[in-house]
Design a protein around this motif. Structure first.
Motif, short mmCIF file in Angstrom:
data_model
loop_
_atom_site.label_atom_id
_atom_site.label_comp_id
_atom_site.label_asym_id
_atom_site.label_seq_id
_atom_site.Cartn_x
_atom_site.Cartn_y
_atom_site.Cartn_z
N SER A 148 27.95 50.73 41.06
CA SER A 148 26.94 51.89 41.12
C SER A 148 27.39 50.84 42.79
O SER A 148 27.12 49.80 42.68
N PRO A 149 26.41 51.85 43.72
CA PRO A 149 26.44 51.07 44.82
C PRO A 149 24.94 50.17 44.82
O PRO A 149 24.66 49.01 45.14
N SER A 150 24.07 50.44 43.80
CA SER A 150 22.85 49.55 43.64
C SER A 150 23.34 47.93 43.22
O SER A 150 22.23 47.35 43.96
N PHE A 151 24.10 47.36 43.27
CA PHE A 151 24.55 46.81 42.49
C PHE A 151 25.19 46.39 43.78
O PHE A 151 24.75 44.23 43.57
N LYS A 182 25.18 38.73 38.80
CA LYS A 182 25.20 39.08 37.77
C LYS A 182 23.96 39.13 36.98
O LYS A 182 23.29 40.48 36.31
N VAL A 183 22.86 38.44 36.80
CA VAL A 183 22.13 38.77 36.47
C VAL A 183 20.47 39.71 36.75
O VAL A 183 20.74 40.41 35.69
N ALA A 184 20.94 39.69 38.21
CA ALA A 184 20.20 40.83 39.00
C ALA A 184 20.52 41.61 37.83
O ALA A 184 19.96 42.99 38.18
N ARG A 185 21.86 42.33 37.81
CA ARG A 185 22.56 43.45 38.07
C ARG A 185 22.21 44.05 36.61
O ARG A 185 22.61 44.97 36.53
N HIS A 186 22.66 42.97 35.81
CA HIS A 186 22.30 42.81 34.55
C HIS A 186 20.71 43.36 34.15
O HIS A 186 20.19 44.68 33.62
N ALA A 213 29.70 46.23 41.95
CA ALA A 213 29.71 47.15 43.06
C ALA A 213 30.59 48.07 43.41
O ALA A 213 32.10 47.87 43.29
N PRO A 214 30.70 48.88 43.68
CA PRO A 214 32.16 49.85 44.71
C PRO A 214 32.82 48.68 45.13
O PRO A 214 32.25 48.56 45.93
N GLY A 215 33.89 48.89 44.86
CA GLY A 215 35.26 47.91 45.54
C GLY A 215 35.89 47.17 45.30
O GLY A 215 36.05 45.87 45.43
N GLU A 216 34.71 45.99 43.95
CA GLU A 216 34.95 44.74 43.18
C GLU A 216 35.88 45.29 42.56
O GLU A 216 35.88 46.61 41.66
N PRO A 217 36.61 44.40 42.20
CA PRO A 217 37.59 44.80 40.76
C PRO A 217 36.90 44.01 39.15
O PRO A 217 35.47 43.96 39.45
#
Length: 93
Positions: free
Chosen positions: A53-56, A61-65, A89-93
């Motif tokens: 998600s672009p939101s990430f 990692k903690v904030a994403r969770h 986030a988009p573009g991350e492996p």
């Protein structure tokens, strides 16, 4: 919670994540069968989520969770016992 506590449904988890985070990719899996007999299995389902998600973007990692947990709201208290999260986030492996 009692033995009758309902598991969260995949459709409801997906709806909430799509609404809150507008993912470009989303894969959900119900892992509950792998945890049959586990004491916590009576308290809700076990799930895995792989979400992009672009939101990430720019979040650790903690904030994403936290965003995922917040998006699921009351399901984290009732219906979901365990949630394995892969958030990118988009573009991350």
């Amino acid at each position: 919670m009692s033995d009758t506590t309902p598991k969260a449904g995949l459709a409801e988890i997906e709806r909430r994540l799509r609404e809150a985070l507008s993912p470009t990719e989303l894969r959900l899996q119900d892992d509950s069968a792998q945890h049959a007999g586990h004491a916590g299995a009576r308290e809700g389902g076990h799930y895995s989520v792989d979400i992009v998600s672009p939101s990430f973007t720019g979040l650790n990692k903690v904030a994403r969770h936290r965003l995922v947990y917040h998006s699921l709201g009351d399901l984290m208290q009732q219906g979901i016992h365990a949630l394995a999260i892969q958030a990118r986030a988009p573009g991350e492996p």
